[in-house]
Design a protein around this motif. Structure first.
Motif, mmCIF file in Angstrom:
data_model
loop_
_atom_site.group_PDB
_atom_site.id
_atom_site.type_symbol
_atom_site.label_atom_id
_atom_site.label_comp_id
_atom_site.label_asym_id
_atom_site.label_seq_id
_atom_site.Cartn_x
_atom_site.Cartn_y
_atom_site.Cartn_z
ATOM 1 N N ASN A 234 0.824 -1.226 0.000
ATOM 2 C CA ASN A 234 0.000 0.000 0.000
ATOM 3 C C ASN A 234 0.855 1.273 0.000
ATOM 4 O OD1 ASN A 234 -2.336 -1.607 0.115
ATOM 5 N ND2 ASN A 234 -2.262 -1.680 2.334
ATOM 6 N N ASP A 256 2.354 -5.001 -3.308
ATOM 7 C CA ASP A 256 0.955 -5.305 -3.006
ATOM 8 C C ASP A 256 0.190 -4.015 -2.757
ATOM 9 O OD1 ASP A 256 -1.426 -6.440 -2.254
ATOM 10 O OD2 ASP A 256 -0.559 -7.782 -0.759
ATOM 11 N N GLY A 257 -0.662 -3.625 -3.714
ATOM 12 C CA GLY A 257 -1.483 -2.440 -3.564
ATOM 13 C C GLY A 257 -0.702 -1.158 -3.775
ATOM 14 N N ARG A 292 0.510 -7.212 -7.206
ATOM 15 C CA ARG A 292 -0.927 -7.422 -7.042
ATOM 16 C C ARG A 292 -1.637 -6.116 -6.697
ATOM 17 N NH1 ARG A 292 -4.451 -11.703 -5.705
ATOM 18 N NH2 ARG A 292 -6.232 -11.073 -4.408
ATOM 19 N N ASP A 293 -2.762 -5.851 -7.384
ATOM 20 C CA ASP A 293 -3.630 -4.717 -7.062
ATOM 21 C C ASP A 293 -2.892 -3.383 -7.093
ATOM 22 O OD1 ASP A 293 -5.914 -6.282 -6.696
ATOM 23 O OD2 ASP A 293 -5.448 -6.663 -4.595
ATOM 24 N N ARG A 295 -2.070 0.112 -9.296
ATOM 25 C CA ARG A 295 -2.493 0.993 -10.387
ATOM 26 C C ARG A 295 -1.273 1.774 -10.864
ATOM 27 N NH1 ARG A 295 -3.814 6.309 -11.112
ATOM 28 N NH2 ARG A 295 -5.541 6.814 -12.543
ATOM 29 N N ASP A 318 -1.156 -9.441 -11.041
ATOM 30 C CA ASP A 318 -2.491 -9.923 -10.702
ATOM 31 C C ASP A 318 -3.398 -8.731 -10.381
ATOM 32 O OD1 ASP A 318 -4.742 -11.201 -9.759
ATOM 33 O OD2 ASP A 318 -3.692 -12.425 -8.283
ATOM 34 N N GLN A 319 -4.467 -8.542 -11.182
ATOM 35 C CA GLN A 319 -5.451 -7.481 -10.963
ATOM 36 C C GLN A 319 -4.789 -6.094 -10.914
ATOM 37 O OE1 GLN A 319 -8.822 -8.681 -8.268
ATOM 38 N NE2 GLN A 319 -7.398 -10.304 -7.696
ATOM 39 N N CYS A 320 -3.959 -5.847 -11.905
ATOM 40 C CA CYS A 320 -3.278 -4.564 -12.040
ATOM 41 C C CYS A 320 -3.826 -3.814 -13.255
ATOM 42 C CB CYS A 320 -1.769 -4.762 -12.195
ATOM 43 S SG CYS A 320 -0.976 -5.511 -10.751
ATOM 44 N N CYS A 353 -5.836 -8.215 -15.803
ATOM 45 C CA CYS A 353 -5.114 -6.950 -15.903
ATOM 46 C C CYS A 353 -5.622 -6.132 -17.088
ATOM 47 C CB CYS A 353 -3.614 -7.204 -16.070
ATOM 48 S SG CYS A 353 -2.813 -7.881 -14.594
#
Length: 417
Positions: A234, A256-257, A292-293, A295, A318-320, A353
């Motif tokens: 984060n 991560d984040g 992961r995650d 932006r 993953d989920q970017c 993604c």
């Protein structure tokens, strides 16, 4: 007869002097009272003569010597432990010479705590690293502190290890200003550790001639592959230019984040990258990257999410999303993700993604790649056909399936393997 009249006494001037004296004494009394109330294990730069807004170098050096000489044995039989916590006030603390310097022996368990990001600030104006951890400190914690570099030849931390220099963590900290590099990890031929570094809710700002985190500053020493385990959680990685992380050696990495933005361009016209993995050929278990995650924003044509020469291991996004600037004119020409697999290849995977620009694979005529890329439930912003999106350098066609495979699963643009 001449009469001399005595000059009138300047009572106003005396009053001003008296007022300043009273204020100084009151401040001193408050400082002494605070020190008396302060627990024995707490130290402050002000206890050693630091004055906010002035050069505090000598005070920080004296404070560090006090901490070094106050170590006590570890009751569990390990490395000696610190018996002090450092509390930093508002600052700014101006530092012109290094205050953590090489010292014999190992130590652990030091916490440096400020008020909040930018509320407490250390300003480094010197060349080279402000802090040098020469195979000494482990288990160090930094909390709620900002660091600002005013000398582009300066660095925050140089860490050289043959077994210590592990388990450092930063929470709600910030770096801004100009730096040659932020944190540099190095060591001799027998180097080891420089591992377990954690960043939680931190803000990486400013500019970096090399990288914010540079692992393996002497890549000729293969032992530096033991520098591993780095976690960013984060974080607000929104800086001007340079690389965010560069791993010439080592690398079991998790991002991560968070928000990741490259805002400007390097003055030398070279590429800025969030992730730079420029060396092939590593030990087992140190070619692992998990993102992961996150932006991403690539705001100009000389920016890139990743460049990698890893020849084994795993790379996962993953989920970017990196499409925030996909509507701008430079985006279709971006090579946002680039892999050189001429010496072999990792297993690369993109899961759910959203992808900007193009991806490029450099295979080479004599590629020994055995990896591949999987795009699982992904979409693309600028190029929605395989030929336009995935560019294969050196040969102009995909490598043979036995060497390097490309596959698509439930693709958002309808691409198939």
């Amino acid at each position: 007869m001449t009469t001399t009249v005595p000059a009138a006494k300047d009572h106003g001037h005396d009053h001003d002097q008296l007022t300043e004296t009273v204020r100084a004494l009151s401040a001193r009394v408050l400082q002494l009272e605070a020190k008396l109330k302060q627990p024995d294990h707490v130290v402050r730069p002000e206890d050693f003569g630091a004055v906010a807004g002035r050069d505090c170098t000598d005070a920080f050096i004296r404070m560090m010597k006090h901490i070094d000489t106050g170590l006590r044995p570890d009751a569990g039989g390990g490395v000696p432990v610190a018996r002090h916590t450092v509390l930093l006030g508002p600052g700014p603390y101006l530092i012109s010479r290094p205050w953590m310097v090489p010292r014999a022996g190992r130590a652990q368990g030091l916490t440096i705590r400020g008020i909040a990001k930018r509320a407490t600030e250390i300003v480094w104006s010197g060349e080279g690293p402000m802090l040098t951890n020469q195979d000494r400190w482990m288990g160090v914690r930094w909390e709620h502190v900002s660091f600002r570099g005013t000398n582009p030849k300066g660095a925050y931390l140089y860490s050289s290890s043959t077994g210590a220099c592990q388990d450092w963590a930063w929470s709600s900290c910030e770096w801004r200003g100009s730096w040659a590099y932020g944190i540099g990890l190095d060591g001799p031929a027998a180097s080891n550790t420089n591992s377990e570094m954690r960043f939680d809710g931190c803000h990486i700002n400013g500019s970096y001639a090399t990288a914010f985190l540079w692992s393996g500053m002497t890549p000729a020493h293969s032992q530096q592959d033991q520098f591993l385990n780095f976690w960013f959680t984060n974080c607000k990685v929104e800086y001007d230019w340079g690389d965010f992380i560069r791993f010439d050696r080592g690398g079991f990495i998790r991002l991560d984040g968070g928000s990741y933005i490259i805002k400007g361009r390097r003055p030398d016209g070279q590429m800025s990258r969030f992730i730079h993995l420029p060396v092939a050929g590593h030990a087992d278990s140190v070619q692992h990257l998990s993102v992961r995650d996150v932006r991403f924003e690539l705001r100009n044509a000389l920016s890139q999410v990743i460049f990698s020469r890893w020849n084994a291991g795993h790379i996962t996004f993953d989920q970017c999303s990196d499409t925030a600037q996909g509507f701008r004119s430079h985006s279709p020409g971006l090579v946002a993700h680039e892999y050189d697999v001429a010496a072999g290849a990792p297993q690369i995977r993109y899961v759910q993604c959203d992808l900007v620009g193009t991806h490029r694979v450099r295979s080479g005529a004599a590629s020994t790649a055995r990896g591949g890329i999987v795009y699982d439930q992904c979409t693309r912003k600028n190029h929605r056909t395989l030929d336009a999106f995935l560019r294969i350098a050196a040969g102009g066609a995909l490598p043979r399936p036995s060497e390097f495979s490309v596959s698509h699963r439930d693709d958002g643009d309808g691409l198939t393997s």
